[in-house]
Write an enzyme that holds these catalytic residues in place. Sequence first.
Site, PDB file in Angstrom:
ATOM      1  N   HIS A 134     -90.843 -25.252  -8.393  1.00  0.00           N
ATOM      2  CA  HIS A 134     -91.511 -25.281  -9.729  1.00  0.00           C
ATOM      3  C   HIS A 134     -92.964 -25.503  -9.601  1.00  0.00           C
ATOM      4  O   HIS A 134     -93.344 -25.638  -8.576  1.00  0.00           O
ATOM      5  CB  HIS A 134     -91.201 -26.377 -10.571  1.00  0.00           C
ATOM      6  CG  HIS A 134     -89.826 -26.341 -11.315  1.00  0.00           C
ATOM      7  ND1 HIS A 134     -88.488 -26.727 -10.564  1.00  0.00           N
ATOM      8  CD2 HIS A 134     -89.254 -25.738 -12.546  1.00  0.00           C
ATOM      9  CE1 HIS A 134     -87.567 -26.386 -11.495  1.00  0.00           C
ATOM     10  NE2 HIS A 134     -87.947 -25.788 -12.444  1.00  0.00           N
ATOM     11  N   HIS A 135     -93.763 -25.239 -10.827  1.00  0.00           N
ATOM     12  CA  HIS A 135     -95.429 -25.475 -10.572  1.00  0.00           C
ATOM     13  C   HIS A 135     -95.738 -26.754 -10.212  1.00  0.00           C
ATOM     14  O   HIS A 135     -95.044 -27.635 -10.158  1.00  0.00           O
ATOM     15  CB  HIS A 135     -95.629 -25.132 -12.210  1.00  0.00           C
ATOM     16  CG  HIS A 135     -95.139 -26.077 -13.214  1.00  0.00           C
ATOM     17  ND1 HIS A 135     -95.626 -27.213 -13.487  1.00  0.00           N
ATOM     18  CD2 HIS A 135     -94.093 -25.750 -13.900  1.00  0.00           C
ATOM     19  CE1 HIS A 135     -95.147 -27.976 -14.480  1.00  0.00           C
ATOM     20  NE2 HIS A 135     -93.894 -27.011 -14.704  1.00  0.00           N
ATOM     21  N   ASN A 158     -81.692 -27.224 -18.901  1.00  0.00           N
ATOM     22  CA  ASN A 158     -82.326 -25.813 -18.866  1.00  0.00           C
ATOM     23  C   ASN A 158     -81.553 -25.129 -20.036  1.00  0.00           C
ATOM     24  O   ASN A 158     -80.184 -24.889 -20.001  1.00  0.00           O
ATOM     25  CB  ASN A 158     -81.831 -25.246 -17.314  1.00  0.00           C
ATOM     26  CG  ASN A 158     -82.723 -23.866 -17.170  1.00  0.00           C
ATOM     27  OD1 ASN A 158     -82.443 -23.035 -17.960  1.00  0.00           O
ATOM     28  ND2 ASN A 158     -83.599 -23.896 -16.064  1.00  0.00           N
ATOM     29  N   LYS A 183     -95.112 -30.275 -12.324  1.00  0.00           N
ATOM     30  CA  LYS A 183     -93.750 -30.577 -12.628  1.00  0.00           C
ATOM     31  C   LYS A 183     -93.516 -32.447 -12.161  1.00  0.00           C
ATOM     32  O   LYS A 183     -93.745 -32.212 -11.180  1.00  0.00           O
ATOM     33  CB  LYS A 183     -92.659 -30.001 -12.326  1.00  0.00           C
ATOM     34  CG  LYS A 183     -91.428 -30.399 -12.875  1.00  0.00           C
ATOM     35  CD  LYS A 183     -90.225 -29.379 -12.685  1.00  0.00           C
ATOM     36  CE  LYS A 183     -88.983 -29.728 -13.114  1.00  0.00           C
ATOM     37  NZ  LYS A 183     -88.733 -30.078 -14.368  1.00  0.00           N
ATOM     38  N   GLY A 234     -83.972 -31.102 -13.318  1.00  0.00           N
ATOM     39  CA  GLY A 234     -82.888 -31.463 -14.061  1.00  0.00           C
ATOM     40  C   GLY A 234     -81.867 -30.299 -13.573  1.00  0.00           C
ATOM     41  O   GLY A 234     -80.703 -30.416 -13.836  1.00  0.00           O
ATOM     42  N   THR A 235     -82.163 -29.065 -13.657  1.00  0.00           N
ATOM     43  CA  THR A 235     -81.417 -28.118 -13.493  1.00  0.00           C
ATOM     44  C   THR A 235     -80.792 -28.139 -11.953  1.00  0.00           C
ATOM     45  O   THR A 235     -79.559 -27.628 -11.835  1.00  0.00           O
ATOM     46  CB  THR A 235     -82.224 -26.447 -13.400  1.00  0.00           C
ATOM     47  OG1 THR A 235     -82.801 -26.614 -14.726  1.00  0.00           O
ATOM     48  CG2 THR A 235     -81.319 -25.393 -13.392  1.00  0.00           C
ATOM     49  N   THR A 268     -86.374 -33.590 -19.087  1.00  0.00           N
ATOM     50  CA  THR A 268     -85.775 -33.995 -17.918  1.00  0.00           C
ATOM     51  C   THR A 268     -86.440 -35.157 -17.140  1.00  0.00           C
ATOM     52  O   THR A 268     -87.379 -35.623 -17.618  1.00  0.00           O
ATOM     53  CB  THR A 268     -85.677 -32.877 -16.701  1.00  0.00           C
ATOM     54  OG1 THR A 268     -86.851 -32.461 -16.508  1.00  0.00           O
ATOM     55  CG2 THR A 268     -84.950 -31.763 -17.505  1.00  0.00           C
TER      56      THR A 268
END
Length: 243
Positions: free
Chosen positions: A134-135, A104, A138, A144-145, A80
């Site tokens: 997210h972690h 995803n 990233k 992107g999701t 992404t």
Amino acid sequence: MGREILAEASERGVDVAFAVNRGDGHGDVAGVDVEPADDFPDLLAERAPDVVVDFTGPVSSVEYVRACADAGVPVVVGTTGFSDAQLDELQSYGDDAPVLVGANFSRGIQALRQAVQSAVGSLPEYDVEVTETHHNRKRDAPSGTAKVLLDAVDDARNRDAERVHGREGDQPREEGEIGVHARRAGDVTGEHEVLLAGNDEVLELTHRAGSRGVFAAGALDAAEWLTTADAGFYRFTEVAARL
């Protein structure tokens, strides 16, 4: 994700022709000798894989897809953070080989996207906020999701809403805008929430991924499908229902 892909392939009994890592390789991973990325074009010619699965970064992904297109090898891309120009370039390579790009590869996310379109279509006047977590490693934000879900909102309302990324200071909500919030913390695999609020009620649609194995499984499902596809540019959202 590379480790997850190799582990999932091993569990399925899929033969891995080769694996590469940006840099000088990475030794043995899940029983596969990971080789330097510079060898990728030569490995394509020597090992003749049925399909390539790529989870790297925008610049390297474009290079890998270019090489696959030159060799006529189908390629699944889970990277992404592409720019519009990079996406246009990826799409152009679909003239020479099947290219599938997915933000995803979770089946649950595909169901969430459909649920978001339905909910937003049924509640056209409700405010919408999208939050993703997210972690802490990233790179791209929003994810992107999250962008896929934001596009689902726009599709349901037949317009491109203004996207407000976070809020600070005196910033009252404007009619029709969508608030977008990206959080980065710890080792969170991925969480996405779409909140709709209005008429004294709140509706929350949420997806949480328990492990990256979910994405690896979906990517290999897509790879299997792509081996029988004609040359072209595909989105995972378009083919998920056919898997």
